[in-house]
Design an enzyme around this catalytic site. Structure first.
Site, PDB file in Angstrom:
ATOM      1  CD  GLU A  89       3.888   3.946  -0.712  1.00  0.00           C
ATOM      2  OE1 GLU A  89       3.294   3.042  -1.329  1.00  0.00           O
ATOM      3  OE2 GLU A  89       3.336   4.990  -0.334  1.00  0.00           O
ATOM      4  CG  ASP A  90       5.600   4.953   3.855  1.00  0.00           C
ATOM      5  OD1 ASP A  90       6.064   5.625   2.915  1.00  0.00           O
ATOM      6  OD2 ASP A  90       4.412   4.947   4.169  1.00  0.00           O
TER       7      ASP A  90
END
Ligand code: MN
Length: 705
Positions: A118-119
């Site tokens: 996600e990051d």
């Protein structure tokens, strides 16, 4: 939580990213493919995780955890939490929560990596190549959908995706719950509005999921954290009660000592603990009492024994040597709750009147009570590490009924708002009932408490339930809106294909998302891809013949009796709609059923000419008197209702009840329950109604309203 990933001092995020990429290049090979020279000792940062993990799984492979940590640390390097801590502290904390609950190694591996995709620049393919498909599935399951792509729907669609992933591997939800717990613990750095918003989603969705998955430890802590954010004043009151209680001598200490003595004398090996209640539980006690919690509200006694049978032995001693409160006794061992929880609950008072609530369970039950599905480990393997077969999967206790139902209805939810509302409604119900089928070849249904016959119909028949016209509950005819009780036997009556459909009021009587979403879709003219029948032509004299409901047996209109064909199903012919006390005759038709016509019906005359032998028909005496429900389908126009009621009045029909459904695609449906002086007037009345401009069909309603 990606929104928290940030870089310090307003440093541009892409600079952090560049450092990530460098870090990845430097550590990438080692992390992804395993270091050339394996580290002989674990990085200090995951020592806590490893210790907790070894306590539950002494032989666990720490090497894979070490690799996951190195990749996560390299990927998140340069990112910081809002609190200023390096971002890696978050996946580490989440993994520690799970390790302490006893999660197995695959869960912990995925948990360390849960925010990388996600990051950071790490991809799902890299995760799969380095850690395998299961870890990839778990990381994918908790990875949020992007706002740029999904906009306002991102959060609800992310939950939908996560629940679907949970359906094939419940460990996805274990990681999400631990993730949310750590984010709730560190919520203080957020703006108050954001804190409240996150706390509400936690309350409405994640806490009920934790409860259903039996993860009591996470559930109680989440409850207290939400309580503090959403009800700060009540939270402060509860803390004050607890402080005051701690300053006084606790009568429970004496009760616990007395219980230990009794059990020792009885020769039962048991551990007796005092278990404080959490703050939210104290708050509930305050609400229940309408004031300050009583001394017995602050804690309970927990008695741990070795064997199931010991639980009942303990209960026997307690109920013999103390004064039991019989109403407080619950046996969740013989009848486990839907979340796997097992224990005996009781309450007793000692000689001086001090009351204690008592939980009795084995150590194994205790572990499941605390950690729920997390304690059950890998859903794909048996306790011996063997892969679970197809058959075994169906018996998978980590895939409870509510989850299967949820996975089923979410596929029909047309948009994220519908999904989100239905999810919260479903999770707000905290009890399930089981209803049984009359037919031996149909299994029981699990439904939420409050479910009606309509809910049972959709749970049993899916879209075919649109044709549901009635039900038999415990052998008696019941309305579709009848609320079912645990243990009821239900038979659902369906009209022949296409001859009946939902009405808008069904939405008032269906509570399950599966039923509500299917009904809404049907009413909106989207019956699962089936094209909606086009509005019929309105040219007078060219009205299309539409299938009329097959008249069926209802409480209002008992079937005709045909003594010459005992046991044969009896149908009333659509051509002449015989009603009591019409003189009627019957004909045996294909499949053994008997069709009943009025004796002056041209259709009947034709059948006699063809050589079909007529059978005598009688009406049950109770059915004498003509009360009938008619349904008129029409294109909406001004004065339609007035013209129809005038047609009714001119034929001497008294309107007992009238319902007009809201128009959809300009079509309206009027349903009248009428009393006629004489049944012979019915065909004439129906013809008169059909002559009213705009009306394209009039039929006998298939079920009582
Ligand atoms: Mn996270």
């Amino acid at each position: 939580m990606s929104a928290e990933a940030t870089t310090p001092g307003g440093m541009a995020r892409d600079r952090g990213h560049r450092r990530n990429v460098l870090g990845l290049r430097r550590l990438g090979r080692a992390a992804v493919f395993g270091p050339a020279d394996r580290p002989h000792r674990l990085p200090d940062a995951i020592e806590h995780v490893a210790q907790a993990h070894r306590r539950h799984h002494p032989g666990a492979d720490m090497d894979i955890l070490c690799r996951a940590y190195l990749l996560a640390e390299a990927a998140h390097r340069g990112q910081y939490r809002k609190s200023g801590d390096p971002y890696i502290t978050h996946p580490l904390a989440v993994t520690l929560i799970l390790a302490e609950l006893g999660a197995e190694t695959t869960t912990l591996t995925a948990s360390l990596l849960h925010d990388t995709v996600e990051d950071t620049d790490v991809t799902l393919e890299q995760v799969r190549d380095a850690f395998g498909d299961e870890v990839r599935h778990l990381v994918d399951g908790v990875t949020k959908l992007e706002k740029v792509e999904y906009g306002a729907a991102a959060e609800s669609e992310t939950f939908r995706k996560m629940l679907v992933a949970t359906g094939s591997d419940v460990r996805v939800m274990s990681i999400k719950l631990a993730d949310r717990l750590h984010n709730m613990r560190t919520l203080g750095v957020m703006r108050p509005e954001k804190q409240a918003r996150i706390a509400r989603v936690t309350r409405d969705v994640l806490i009920p999921l934790a409860e259903r998955l039996g993860v009591q430890t996470l559930k109680t802590e989440l409850e207290d954290l939400v309580f503090a954010v959403l009800h700060p004043e009540e939270h402060a009151l509860a803390r004050e009660s607890l402080r005051a209680h701690a300053a006084r001598p606790d009568p429970l200490v004496g009760v616990a000592e007395a219980v230990r003595l009794v059990l020792r004398e009885a020769g039962i090996a048991a551990e007796v603990q005092i278990r404080p209640r959490h703050l939210f539980s104290l708050h509930r006690a305050r609400l229940k009492r309408g004031g300050e919690p009583g001394p017995s509200d602050f804690a309970r006694l927990l008695i741990l024994v070795a064997e199931d049978a010991d639980c009942y032995a303990v209960l026997g001693e307690l109920h013999t040597c103390f004064t039991p409160f019989v109403t407080e006794f619950k046996d969740f061992i013989a009848a486990p709750k839907f979340n796997l929880y097992q224990s005996l609950h009781t309450a007793v008072a000692d000689a001086s009147g001090h009351v204690a609530e008592v939980l009795v369970r084995t150590s194994r039950m205790h572990r499941v009570a605390e950690a729920g599905v997390v304690a059950l480990g890998d859903p794909h393997r048996t306790a011996d590490g063997e892969p679970v077969t197809e058959d075994g999967e169906r018996a998978d206790p980590t895939r409870p009924g509510w989850l299967s139902r949820l996975l089923e209805w979410q596929r029909q939810a047309p948009d994220s708002d519908t999904f989100w509302t239905a999810l919260r409604d479903e999770l707000a119900r905290d009890r399930e009932i089981t209803v049984f089928a009359e037919a031996a070849d149909q299994g029981p249904l699990q439904l939420p408490a409050g479910a009606t016959c309509l809910d049972a119909a959709y749970a049993r028949h899916g879209q075919d339930a649109h044709a549901c016209i009635g039900a038999r509950v415990n052998g008696r005819l019941a309305r579709l809106r009848t609320v079912l009780a645990d243990g009821d036997t239900v038979r659902l009556l369906l009209a022949p294909d296409g001859s009946s459909g939902p009405s808008a009021d069904w939405l008032d009587h269906a509570i399950t998302p599966a039923a509500r979403i299917a009904i809404q879709r049907w009413l909106a003219g989207r019956p699962d891809g089936d094209p909606v029948p086009p509005p019929p032509a309105t040219t007078p004299g060219h009205q299309p013949a539409r299938a009329r409901p097959e008249p069926v047996e209802t409480a209002e209109e008992p079937a005709a009796e045909v003594p010459g064909a005992p046991g044969a199903p009896v149908r009333l012919a659509r051509c002449c709609t015989p009603v009591p006390p019409d003189r009627a005759i019957g004909f045996q038709v294909r499949g053994g059923a008997v069709t009943v016509h009025r004796d002056d019906c041209p259709g009947a005359a034709r059948m006699i000419r063809d050589g079909r032998p007529p059978l005598p028909v009688t009406w049950p005496s109770a059915s004498i008197g003509c009360r009938v429900t008619l349904r008129a389908e029409a294109l909406g126009r001004p004065e339609l209702f007035a013209d129809l009621t005038e047609a009714l009045a001119s034929h001497g029909a008294a309107v007992l009840q009238a319902e007009v459904e809201p128009p959809r695609q300009q079509r309206v449906r009027h349903t009248y329950t009428l009393r006629l002086p004489d049944a012979s007037g019915l065909p004439g009345l129906m013809r008169a109604m059909r002559r009213v401009p705009g009306v394209y069909d009039v039929s006998r309603a298939a079920h009582a309203r």
